[in-house]
Design an enzyme around this catalytic site. Structure first.
Site, PDB file in Angstrom:
ATOM      1  N   ARG A  57     -24.772  69.695 -55.301  1.00 61.93           N
ATOM      2  CA  ARG A  57     -24.018  70.273 -56.429  1.00 61.93           C
ATOM      3  C   ARG A  57     -22.547  70.436 -56.178  1.00 61.93           C
ATOM      4  O   ARG A  57     -21.748  70.214 -57.098  1.00 61.93           O
ATOM      5  CB  ARG A  57     -24.672  71.522 -56.987  1.00 61.93           C
ATOM      6  N   THR A  58     -22.130  70.804 -54.984  1.00 58.36           N
ATOM      7  CA  THR A  58     -20.696  71.047 -54.786  1.00 58.36           C
ATOM      8  C   THR A  58     -19.914  69.749 -55.008  1.00 58.36           C
ATOM      9  O   THR A  58     -18.907  69.723 -55.714  1.00 58.36           O
ATOM     10  CB  THR A  58     -20.437  71.610 -53.379  1.00 58.36           C
ATOM     11  N   LYS A  86     -14.491  56.210 -35.188  1.00 57.92           N
ATOM     12  CA  LYS A  86     -13.764  55.365 -34.231  1.00 57.92           C
ATOM     13  C   LYS A  86     -12.757  56.191 -33.434  1.00 57.92           C
ATOM     14  O   LYS A  86     -11.873  55.644 -32.785  1.00 57.92           O
ATOM     15  CB  LYS A  86     -13.025  54.255 -34.976  1.00 57.92           C
ATOM     16  N   ARG A 107     -15.694  68.674 -47.449  1.00 63.37           N
ATOM     17  CA  ARG A 107     -16.733  69.455 -46.741  1.00 63.37           C
ATOM     18  C   ARG A 107     -16.912  68.840 -45.369  1.00 63.37           C
ATOM     19  O   ARG A 107     -16.932  67.605 -45.229  1.00 63.37           O
ATOM     20  CB  ARG A 107     -18.049  69.420 -47.513  1.00 63.37           C
ATOM     21  N   HIS A 135     -16.870  79.034 -47.960  1.00 67.07           N
ATOM     22  CA  HIS A 135     -17.176  78.177 -49.108  1.00 67.07           C
ATOM     23  C   HIS A 135     -16.544  78.870 -50.329  1.00 67.07           C
ATOM     24  O   HIS A 135     -17.237  79.462 -51.154  1.00 67.07           O
ATOM     25  CB  HIS A 135     -18.697  78.070 -49.240  1.00 67.07           C
TER      26      HIS A 135
HETATM   27  C1  NCD Z   1     -24.666  76.008 -49.870  1.00 65.67           C
HETATM   28  C2  NCD Z   1     -23.800  75.389 -48.788  1.00 65.67           C
HETATM   29  O1  NCD Z   1     -23.689  74.173 -48.679  1.00 65.67           O
HETATM   30  O2  NCD Z   1     -23.229  76.192 -48.067  1.00 65.67           O
HETATM   31  N1  NCD Z   1     -24.911  75.137 -50.917  1.00 65.67           N
HETATM   32  C3  NCD Z   1     -23.973  74.991 -51.892  1.00 65.67           C
HETATM   33  O3  NCD Z   1     -22.883  74.533 -51.656  1.00 65.67           O
HETATM   34  N2  NCD Z   1     -24.290  75.410 -53.116  1.00 65.67           N
HETATM   35  C4  NCD Z   1     -25.856  76.707 -49.374  1.00 65.67           C
HETATM   36  C5  NCD Z   1     -26.856  75.960 -48.519  1.00 65.67           C
HETATM   37  O4  NCD Z   1     -26.706  74.787 -48.204  1.00 65.67           O
HETATM   38  O5  NCD Z   1     -27.851  76.590 -48.171  1.00 65.67           O
END
Ligand code: NCD
Length: 342
Positions: A57-58, A86, A107, A135
């Site tokens: 989702r992110t 590399k 990320r 996050h």
């Molecule tokens: C979370 C994350 O990636 O930190 N998910 C998200 O971004 N909605 C939580 C998780 O992965 O458990």
């Protein structure tokens, strides 16, 4: 804070009025997220969506938010396809990629990596999760959801009672959410986890400095009895040195409709950043809760789109132009009531 051109790396950058500004901007994005109208305000702009760690989702939400504002998205997923394997430094990668994009979302599994990348980037960088550290966009969408869920009940964020449940040691969403709650007043935070996965001390100290009341416990049922929000989280197995250790904790804090009915006040809101671990041995939030109208998990993901649209509009300084570049949609939109659909 001055949003224009800013990196969004940590909740520590925000003051309370910045949060109000993000939320107010998110409210204005509703017609575009609903596809009642479209806007081309970011036409020609490119988002570099760089996800070096698993995400559903992110990543798609950042990308869709950018598309909804009229921009284009270029994506890279996983570490293997990039020159980082590399031996290229994150900073060199940033110097290169920021030449191709107007804003970058990233990320990465290491805490601090997104800030390191941002330090060499020529364009704003947004943190989509750096290891177990932070996050920030998730915390913003979580708090925006809390605000919306509670407003019909005459309750607000000040005075909130919340239980955070699960892996509070490695869960970056709860880390950012705790920092965000420190900007508000008189909050009761019940921290439900095994002692080995407890909330880190530095975050407990921040909650304490903010004057919030915290209780740490291993008992789920009494902890969810007098709260407005139950915020459940997944055991972050990918952060364990030995993944099999995660098995010891999985399934420790299951919530289902029967437990909810027995222990929670009516209308207690259930949240989770998702993904919820639905394997039988974990089953954090049972599927029988899907019929419970207080399960807000899919409203959270919808709100995420609004928050991420707001962040792009603020950072690229187009909030005042969003409506100017709006027009009606041309297709039948099944989400809208018949009389509003074209
Ligand atoms: C979370 C994350 O990636 O930190 N998910 C998200 O971004 N909605 C939580 C998780 O992965 O458990």
């Amino acid at each position: 804070m001055d949003f224009s051109g800013a990196h969004i790396l940590s909740i520590e950058q925000f003051q309370r009025d910045d949060i109000e500004r993000v939320f107010g901007t998110a409210d204005r994005m509703e017609p575009y997220a609903q596809r009642a109208k479209i806007t081309r305000v970011l036409e020609g702009a490119i988002l570099g969506n760089m996800f070096f760690e698993a995400s559903t989702r992110t990543r798609i939400s950042f990308g869709s938010a950018f598309n909804l504002l009229g921009g284009e998205v270029r994506e890279s997923v996983g570490m293997d396809s990039l020159s980082l394997v590399k031996g290229e430094s994150l900073q060199d990668t940033a110097r290169v990629l920021s030449g191709f994009s107007d804003v970058i979302c990233m990320r990465h599994p290491q805490a601090g990596s997104v800030a390191e990348f941002a330090s060499a980037s020529r364009v704003p960088v947004m943190n989509g999760g750096d290891g177990s550290n932070e996050h920030p966009s998730q915390a913003l969408l979580d708090l925006y959801t809390i605000k919306k869920e509670l407003q019909g009940r005459g309750r607000g964020i000040d005075g909130l009672r919340i239980a955070m449940v699960g892996d509070l040691k490695y869960g970056r969403t709860v880390h950012s959410l705790c920092k965000l709650l420190c900007l508000f007043r008189d909050i009761q935070v019940t921290l439900v986890s095994p002692p080995e996965l407890a909330m880190p001390e530095d975050l407990l100290a921040l909650l304490d400095q903010a004057g919030h009341r915290t209780v740490a416990t291993e008992q789920l049922e009494p902890s969810i009895a007098h709260v407005d929000i139950v915020y459940s989280t997944r055991i972050q197995e990918e952060r364990f040195q030995d993944r099999s250790q995660a098995d010891l904790y999985r399934g420790r804090f299951r919530l289902n409709q029967e437990i909810y009915t027995r222990h929670c006040e009516p209308n207690t809101v259930i949240m989770h950043p998702l993904p919820r671990d639905s394997r039988a041995e974990a089953n954090e939030l049972d599927a029988d809760l899907d019929k419970n109208p207080n399960l807000a998990i899919f409203r959270q993901t919808d709100n995420g789109l609004l928050i991420r649209m707001a962040l792009f509009a603020l950072v690229l300084d187009v909030v005042h132009l969003v409506d100017k570049y709006a027009r009606d949609i041309r297709w039948h939109n099944p989400r809208l009531p018949r009389d509003q659909a074209t």
